[in-house]
Design an enzyme around this catalytic site. Structure first.
Site, PDB file in Angstrom:
ATOM      1  CG  ASN A  23     -15.473 -11.441 -19.552  1.00 46.29           C
ATOM      2  OD1 ASN A  23     -14.349 -11.789 -19.892  1.00 46.29           O
ATOM      3  ND2 ASN A  23     -16.472 -12.301 -19.346  1.00 46.29           N
ATOM      4  CE  LYS A  34     -18.199 -12.833 -22.440  1.00 46.74           C
ATOM      5  NZ  LYS A  34     -19.560 -13.185 -22.821  1.00 46.74           N
ATOM      6  CG  HIS A  71     -18.720 -15.878 -17.278  1.00 47.25           C
ATOM      7  ND1 HIS A  71     -19.268 -16.479 -18.382  1.00 47.25           N
ATOM      8  CD2 HIS A  71     -18.876 -14.541 -17.453  1.00 47.25           C
ATOM      9  CE1 HIS A  71     -19.723 -15.537 -19.209  1.00 47.25           C
ATOM     10  NE2 HIS A  71     -19.490 -14.353 -18.657  1.00 47.25           N
ATOM     11  CD  GLU A 117     -19.274 -16.725 -22.280  1.00 49.34           C
ATOM     12  OE1 GLU A 117     -18.078 -16.424 -22.177  1.00 49.34           O
ATOM     13  OE2 GLU A 117     -20.128 -15.945 -22.753  1.00 49.34           O
ATOM     14  CD  GLU A 166     -22.359 -11.899 -16.461  1.00 56.62           C
ATOM     15  OE1 GLU A 166     -22.104 -10.942 -17.189  1.00 56.62           O
ATOM     16  OE2 GLU A 166     -21.707 -12.946 -16.450  1.00 56.62           O
ATOM     17  N   GLY A 214     -24.497 -12.201 -24.643  1.00 55.14           N
ATOM     18  CA  GLY A 214     -24.077 -12.304 -26.043  1.00 55.14           C
ATOM     19  C   GLY A 214     -25.222 -12.490 -27.023  1.00 55.14           C
ATOM     20  CB  SER A 266     -27.046  -7.936 -24.457  1.00 56.85           C
ATOM     21  OG  SER A 266     -26.794  -9.203 -25.027  1.00 56.85           O
TER      22      SER A 266
END
Ligand code: PGA
Length: 251
Positions: A9, A11, A95, A97, A167, A173, A213
């Site tokens: 991904n 992003k 997701h 985010e 996740e 991240g 991560s």
């Protein structure tokens, strides 16, 4: 259905030239990569149509976004059937985010999923708990409610095109990964939930990915954990060499 899968991904990263270089590097390395793993990458929307045509046939292309609506007066949105018409294979849905930074509700996630299944677009459904929810041991409750909401109208036949990514938000991240035990525990929970909602066959044929991560140094241990079928990888997918190492973590 082969459950093993490594999905990148990107992003909001890379120019189109950088994206093409990455694809070329992957194409050149393909013969050396293990055959027992599916490979996917979620790229920025402006590059989807061209990369879908230029990519190596083994690479599945995913959109990071998809509209919760069909055609109509929705400026800036793009629909699941538009993605299919551009040769896109999957869309990421839910997701963290998108949920936290762009206000995507459970209802929007469920609508997006419906649009994808109707259009025949595959889905990578993301779920995950916040740190405070993990600290108060509510992770299973949170994941259960996210899955119940997103998959409420889905059939076992639709599940053939749905991948689940666990996740934990505190690992995305942050450089902090779930331990292999924590991942295994949640993945087993998710697979059991799928088996109860649908059936054992569906549960055994659904890929459940870990995200947060994940990198070459920890992937082997995570991917070897019970019920972990691979990863959804942000930062470490940007460099094609790192991404190849992740794919090689299955051998
Ligand atoms: P990360 O992102 O690998 O950079 O933690 C994972 C994701 O958001 O899918």
């Amino acid at each position: 259905m082969m459950r093993n899968l490594v999905a990148g991904n990107w992003k909001s990263n890379k120019s189109i030239n950088e994206a093409r270089n990455w694809m070329d590097e992957m194409g050149e390395a393909m013969d050396k990569l293990p055959k027992n793993v599916r490979i996917m990458v979620a790229v920025p929307a402006p590059y989807l149509a061209s990369l879908a045509h230029e990519k190596h046939p083994r690479i599945l292309i995913a959109s990071q976004q998809v509209s919760a609506n069909g055609h109509g007066a929705f400026t800036g949105e793009f629909t699941a059937d538009m993605l299919v018409s551009c040769g896109v294979d999957y869309a990421l849905v839910g997701h963290s985010e998108r949920r936290s930074d762009f206000g995507e509700t459970d209802e929007a996630v469920s609508n997006k999923l419906k649009q994808c299944t109707t259009a025949g677009l595959g889905v990578v459904l993301c779920c995950g708990e916040h740190l405070n929810e993990r600290d108060s041991e509510r992770q299973e409750e949170v994941i259960k409610s996210q899955l119940e909401s997103a998959l409420q109208d889905v059939t076992s036949d639709d599940m053939k095109n749905i991948i689940v990514a666990y996740e934990p938000i505190w690992a995305i991240g942050t450089g902090r990964t779930a331990t292999a035990d924590q991942a295994a525990e949640m993945h087993t929970f998710i697979r059991r939930w799928i088996s109860e909602k649908f059936d054992l066959y569906t549960a055994e044929n659904t890929s459940v990915l870990y995200g947060g991560s994940c990198k070459p140094s920890n992937a082997k241990e995570l991917f070897a954990s019970k019920d972990v079928d691979g990863g959804l990888i942000g930062g470490a997918s940007l460099n094609s060499g790192d991404f190849q190492s992740l794919i090689c973590s299955f051998t």
